[in-house]
Design a protein around this motif. Structure first.
Motif, PDB file in Angstrom:
ATOM      1  N   THR A   8      17.552 -18.491   5.181  1.00 22.11           N
ATOM      2  CA  THR A   8      16.178 -18.383   5.674  1.00 22.11           C
ATOM      3  C   THR A   8      15.936 -17.035   6.331  1.00 22.11           C
ATOM      4  O   THR A   8      14.909 -16.380   6.097  1.00 22.11           O
ATOM      5  N   PHE A   9      16.865 -16.579   7.144  1.00 21.22           N
ATOM      6  CA  PHE A   9      16.719 -15.276   7.782  1.00 21.22           C
ATOM      7  C   PHE A   9      16.816 -14.140   6.762  1.00 21.22           C
ATOM      8  O   PHE A   9      16.159 -13.100   6.921  1.00 21.22           O
ATOM      9  N   CYS A  10      17.637 -14.315   5.750  1.00 20.74           N
ATOM     10  CA  CYS A  10      17.764 -13.267   4.732  1.00 20.74           C
ATOM     11  C   CYS A  10      16.504 -13.100   3.906  1.00 20.74           C
ATOM     12  O   CYS A  10      16.275 -12.028   3.339  1.00 20.74           O
ATOM     13  N   GLU A  11      15.673 -14.136   3.837  1.00 20.04           N
ATOM     14  CA  GLU A  11      14.434 -14.043   3.067  1.00 20.04           C
ATOM     15  C   GLU A  11      13.287 -13.433   3.860  1.00 20.04           C
ATOM     16  O   GLU A  11      12.203 -13.249   3.312  1.00 20.04           O
ATOM     17  N   LEU A  12      13.508 -13.123   5.128  1.00 16.73           N
ATOM     18  CA  LEU A  12      12.459 -12.478   5.906  1.00 16.73           C
ATOM     19  C   LEU A  12      12.180 -11.083   5.365  1.00 16.73           C
ATOM     20  O   LEU A  12      13.091 -10.362   4.959  1.00 16.73           O
ATOM     21  N   HIS A  13      10.899 -10.702   5.393  1.00 19.67           N
ATOM     22  CA  HIS A  13      10.498  -9.410   4.826  1.00 19.67           C
ATOM     23  C   HIS A  13      11.121  -8.258   5.598  1.00 19.67           C
ATOM     24  O   HIS A  13      11.505  -7.236   5.008  1.00 19.67           O
ATOM     25  N   GLU A  14      11.230  -8.397   6.917  1.00 19.21           N
ATOM     26  CA  GLU A  14      11.797  -7.325   7.730  1.00 19.21           C
ATOM     27  C   GLU A  14      13.270  -7.106   7.407  1.00 19.21           C
ATOM     28  O   GLU A  14      13.739  -5.958   7.352  1.00 19.21           O
TER      29      GLU A  14
ATOM     30  N   LYS B 139      14.698  -7.810   4.566  1.00 21.23           N
ATOM     31  CA  LYS B 139      14.777  -7.238   3.221  1.00 21.23           C
ATOM     32  C   LYS B 139      14.554  -5.727   3.272  1.00 21.23           C
ATOM     33  O   LYS B 139      15.238  -4.970   2.571  1.00 21.23           O
ATOM     34  N   LYS B 140      13.622  -5.278   4.096  1.00 19.80           N
ATOM     35  CA  LYS B 140      13.401  -3.843   4.244  1.00 19.80           C
ATOM     36  C   LYS B 140      14.617  -3.172   4.881  1.00 19.80           C
ATOM     37  O   LYS B 140      14.974  -2.047   4.526  1.00 19.80           O
ATOM     38  N   PHE B 141      15.251  -3.870   5.831  1.00 21.66           N
ATOM     39  CA  PHE B 141      16.432  -3.303   6.471  1.00 21.66           C
ATOM     40  C   PHE B 141      17.595  -3.205   5.492  1.00 21.66           C
ATOM     41  O   PHE B 141      18.356  -2.236   5.516  1.00 21.66           O
ATOM     42  N   ARG B 142      17.727  -4.201   4.613  1.00 23.68           N
ATOM     43  CA  ARG B 142      18.820  -4.171   3.646  1.00 23.68           C
ATOM     44  C   ARG B 142      18.624  -3.072   2.610  1.00 23.68           C
ATOM     45  O   ARG B 142      19.585  -2.553   2.056  1.00 23.68           O
ATOM     46  N   LYS B 143      17.377  -2.715   2.342  1.00 22.15           N
ATOM     47  CA  LYS B 143      17.122  -1.654   1.364  1.00 22.15           C
ATOM     48  C   LYS B 143      17.634  -0.301   1.831  1.00 22.15           C
ATOM     49  O   LYS B 143      17.844   0.598   1.017  1.00 22.15           O
ATOM     50  N   LEU B 144      17.826  -0.156   3.150  1.00 19.15           N
ATOM     51  CA  LEU B 144      18.347   1.108   3.663  1.00 19.15           C
ATOM     52  C   LEU B 144      19.766   1.369   3.201  1.00 19.15           C
ATOM     53  O   LEU B 144      20.205   2.521   3.146  1.00 19.15           O
ATOM     54  N   PHE B 145      20.490   0.304   2.876  1.00 17.69           N
ATOM     55  CA  PHE B 145      21.885   0.438   2.471  1.00 17.69           C
ATOM     56  C   PHE B 145      22.052   0.448   0.958  1.00 17.69           C
ATOM     57  O   PHE B 145      23.173   0.528   0.469  1.00 17.69           O
TER      58      PHE B 145
END
Length: 218
Positions: free
Chosen positions: A148-154, A156-162
């Protein structure tokens, strides 16, 4: 894995290795399938319902839902079981009981605290079965909360940094080079086909203009 029950014989150790190699992937597949089905009814549909029915922002509803779900999970699988373990286990306080719940449901499993090991434990078999059910349900609940937390939009944006970014210009250059090679190969093939056709055509003897002029004069 934790606890004081371990295989001692060579055959038992070999069976434990084979059983783990087969059992761990099937357990992960089972947990993944269960979590993917539960999260549809626990997370996605409630968020979509409040978003469509009440018109709230989907991102705000998802954040509130994740926080509420996390609080309920911590209460039902950490705080309440810790209080129960502190009562059922004679030599455990609340902190040690909470520590056991966290270590177990986080799959760390150090084995320094094992419930139901006392000789004067009442209904020990039933107690062990209840602990097994608690660990299984708690692990599923933890995975649902994490998903559930992994599906949060924020997040997802943070994971895109990596993520590793691809160079689009290099990709386009490679595509253009590939297209040029394909076009050149097609043109080469067409030219070779024309040469083959000319080589296969029968030779036609053309009359020279001087002979034609002499025939006309005669």
């Amino acid at each position: 894995g934790y606890g004081h029950t371990v295989p001692l014989s060579d055959g038992g150790k070999a069976f434990c290795i084979i059983y783990s190699v087969i059992g761990i992937p099937f357990t992960l597949l089972f947990l993944t399938a269960v979590v993917q089905r539960i999260i549809v009814y626990v997370t996605r549909r409630p968020v979509l319902y409040f978003h469509i029915r009440w018109g709230f922002s989907k991102q705000v509803v998802a954040i509130i839902h994740a926080v509420v779900l996390g609080f309920i999970t911590v209460s039902c699988f950490f705080l309440i079981p810790a209080a129960i373990f502190s009562v059922l286990e004679d030599d455990w306080n609340f902190l040690e009981s909470f520590y056991f719940c966290f270590i177990s449901l986080s799959t760390i499993g150090l084995g320094d605290y094992v419930p139901g090991e006392g000789y004067n434990q009442k209904f020990r078999e039933l107690y062990k079965i209840g602990i097994t059910c608690y660990l299984l349900l708690g692990l599923i609940a933890m995975l649902v909360v994490l998903e559930t937390f992994c599906e949060l939009h924020e997040l997802k944006k943070f994971r895109k940094l990596f993520y590793v970014k691809k160079d689009k210009e290099e990709d386009q250059v490679h595509i253009m080079e590939h297209d040029q090679l394909s076009f050149s190969s097609i043109s080469d093939q067409a030219a070779s086909m024309k040469d083959d056709q000319k080589a296969n055509e029968p030779f036609v003897t053309s009359q020279s203009p001087t002979s034609n002029d002499s025939s006309l004069n005669n």
